[in-house]
Enzyme design. Sequence first.
Site, PDB file in Angstrom:
ATOM      1  N   GLY A  51      39.360  39.548  37.739  1.00 33.91           N
ATOM      2  CA  GLY A  51      40.501  39.197  37.403  1.00 33.91           C
ATOM      3  C   GLY A  51      41.742  39.473  38.568  1.00 33.91           C
ATOM      4  O   GLY A  51      42.819  39.660  38.209  1.00 33.91           O
ATOM      5  N   GLN A 262      40.028  28.287  34.855  1.00 34.30           N
ATOM      6  CA  GLN A 262      39.827  29.639  34.815  1.00 34.30           C
ATOM      7  C   GLN A 262      40.087  30.299  36.099  1.00 34.30           C
ATOM      8  O   GLN A 262      39.345  31.240  36.645  1.00 34.30           O
ATOM      9  CB  GLN A 262      38.371  29.974  34.420  1.00 34.30           C
ATOM     10  CG  GLN A 262      38.561  30.559  32.778  1.00 34.30           C
ATOM     11  CD  GLN A 262      39.381  31.830  32.481  1.00 34.30           C
ATOM     12  OE1 GLN A 262      40.425  32.158  32.999  1.00 34.30           O
ATOM     13  NE2 GLN A 262      38.708  32.510  31.719  1.00 34.30           N
ATOM     14  N   HIS A 266      47.226  33.793  36.663  1.00 32.45           N
ATOM     15  CA  HIS A 266      48.114  34.953  35.944  1.00 32.45           C
ATOM     16  C   HIS A 266      48.757  35.726  37.095  1.00 32.45           C
ATOM     17  O   HIS A 266      49.552  36.439  36.996  1.00 32.45           O
ATOM     18  CB  HIS A 266      47.348  35.671  34.956  1.00 32.45           C
ATOM     19  CG  HIS A 266      46.137  36.642  35.852  1.00 32.45           C
ATOM     20  ND1 HIS A 266      45.037  35.817  35.905  1.00 32.45           N
ATOM     21  CD2 HIS A 266      45.964  37.714  36.183  1.00 32.45           C
ATOM     22  CE1 HIS A 266      44.179  36.806  36.513  1.00 32.45           C
ATOM     23  NE2 HIS A 266      44.762  38.194  36.688  1.00 32.45           N
ATOM     24  N   TYR A 324      42.786  27.929  28.758  1.00 31.66           N
ATOM     25  CA  TYR A 324      41.716  28.972  28.485  1.00 31.66           C
ATOM     26  C   TYR A 324      42.198  30.670  28.723  1.00 31.66           C
ATOM     27  O   TYR A 324      41.272  31.274  28.971  1.00 31.66           O
ATOM     28  CB  TYR A 324      40.552  28.660  29.000  1.00 31.66           C
ATOM     29  CG  TYR A 324      39.285  29.560  28.358  1.00 31.66           C
ATOM     30  CD1 TYR A 324      38.847  29.002  26.836  1.00 31.66           C
ATOM     31  CD2 TYR A 324      38.600  30.483  28.888  1.00 31.66           C
ATOM     32  CE1 TYR A 324      38.100  29.429  26.102  1.00 31.66           C
ATOM     33  CE2 TYR A 324      37.590  31.251  28.107  1.00 31.66           C
ATOM     34  CZ  TYR A 324      37.284  30.782  26.837  1.00 31.66           C
ATOM     35  OH  TYR A 324      36.525  31.643  26.145  1.00 31.66           O
ATOM     36  N   CYS A 412      27.569  39.631  21.532  1.00 31.75           N
ATOM     37  CA  CYS A 412      27.508  38.207  20.412  1.00 31.75           C
ATOM     38  C   CYS A 412      28.783  38.371  19.409  1.00 31.75           C
ATOM     39  O   CYS A 412      29.717  39.544  19.686  1.00 31.75           O
ATOM     40  CB  CYS A 412      26.484  38.383  19.536  1.00 31.75           C
ATOM     41  SG  CYS A 412      26.312  39.873  18.583  1.00 31.75           S
ATOM     42  N   GLY A 494      44.625  39.759  31.442  1.00 33.00           N
ATOM     43  CA  GLY A 494      44.271  38.154  31.239  1.00 33.00           C
ATOM     44  C   GLY A 494      45.294  37.124  31.751  1.00 33.00           C
ATOM     45  O   GLY A 494      45.221  36.093  32.251  1.00 33.00           O
TER      46      GLY A 494
END
Length: 554
Positions: A51, A262, A266, A324, A412, A494
């Site tokens: 990121g 993606q 940011h 996204y 999951c 994010g």
Amino acid sequence: MVEHRGSRKVKAPTGNQLTCKGWLQEAAFRMIQNNLDPKVAEKPDDLIVYGGLGKAARNWECFDRILKALTSLCDDETLLIQSGKAVGVFKTHRDAPRVLLANSNLVPKWATWEHFHELDKKGLMMYGQMTAGSWIYIGSQGIIQGTYETFVEAGRQHFNGNLEGRWVLTAGLGGMGGAQPLAASFAGAACLAIEVDPERIKKRLQTGYVDEEAVSLDDALERIRKYTSQKMSRTVALCGNMASIIHEIADQKIVPDLLTDQTSAHDPLIGYIPDGLTPGAAGSASALRKSDPKKYVNLSMASIKKHVDGMLRLQKMGAIAFDYGNNIRAMAKEAGCENAFDIPGFVPMYIRPLFCEGQGPFRWVALSGDPKDIQVTDKALLDLFPENAKLKNWLTKAGERIQFQGLPARICWLGYGEREKAGILFNNLVKKHAVKAPIVIGRDHLDCGSVASPNRETEGMKDGSDAIADWPILNALLNTACGATWVSFHHGGGVGMGYSLHAGQVTVADGTVEAEKRLRRVLTADPGMGIIRHVDAGYERAQQIAREKGIVIP
């Protein structure tokens, strides 16, 4: 401040022998190192996990001191981490967290990238992203199912229930973006992913996240035509900058079925590569970033605007476009794209109904290092929830297609009640020696009740409460009270500085009675926060779930 440490290789210990005084400390000791395993981290030499600038520790000296502190930490003590630096150890109690972490948090008026970078240069802070600075990153697998859930729901809403014969156009194949092609494939779609860094494409090809690489845009589009006509869920990567390529696609009047992004938009200085510059240590982007960071940011912002202008063009031509979660719309609007938010966010479009049920990303890691332990947990979960067809489909595909990065792990999506049952199940597997060592249970910070992020998780809340950050603070406090093994509170993950506050928790299943009690508390309260947050915002589905589950709301 990025500090290089040559070619130092970090790898988590495996097996069932302890380096620390207990398994709770050992779990943190292994997971921070797992975050920096070269198979996991994007730039491990710089302590960067993913990121853009998301780090596991502030610098190498701080990293070493954290490890030393964890090895001497007693079962009734708590280690405090301030932006990647160990700053204190206090006597607490055995059910208290062994580690409490706060990363990147700035007083709101000063919560900007500019002020952060000033402090970073002085060695006073680091950017923790979401799971980098909270030591629960598991590679690109960590976001695959959330992306899969998004694509599946998009297929249900827009394409009569499935994505066969459809294709997804996206950009960015880094730590988060790398999940998108494989998730699209799982959902039945073909995918074209544009990535500016050839090394990232190479990594995704090696790990099976991308099936093949095209040599040109024409080649890529021809492959996509072939795969959609044959209803094949193949994924194609193309090296280039999406800011230009998206306009070339629009000029040819070619329209993808789904369109998202993606890239690390940011972070316009460290994360994003402007159109016309090349990545890599010797690339023009790296040189300009060092010589003239202000010019670099200006070029990034112009490139991001151009990129979003292209997304808007394709949206008008019929593409189903959505953000996204990388804050590209806000960056583009700041750069002059006034209608950037005509592109909706993925959470209000596709994920919020799941959040109202307390569903979200439940992840676990086998501290033994043995992949067979994950096979055991996969089978046990399928036996625990035999009626859950979506879970069966997910775990089957994940077992077949996902390569582990670092310590074997799985993720999951589970809901309220399900997470507690899964946690107790795993604790019993450890107790019965069905697995070779304890299991770490955590989640992404992108969860139903742990984030305030008005351009992502809390975008478009029914009552207008998008920017209220009391909820993630309460989440962190509650998980601390419940006895999570470590709890973290971060700023900016994010979507970048000034745009989010979020909390994380990790709890260890070590087979003990005490662990079972902690797991029951944490794995009930944590997703329960998501339900009460959405009840308070007026969502009828959340209100229904709260009544059905007996959640006490005064």
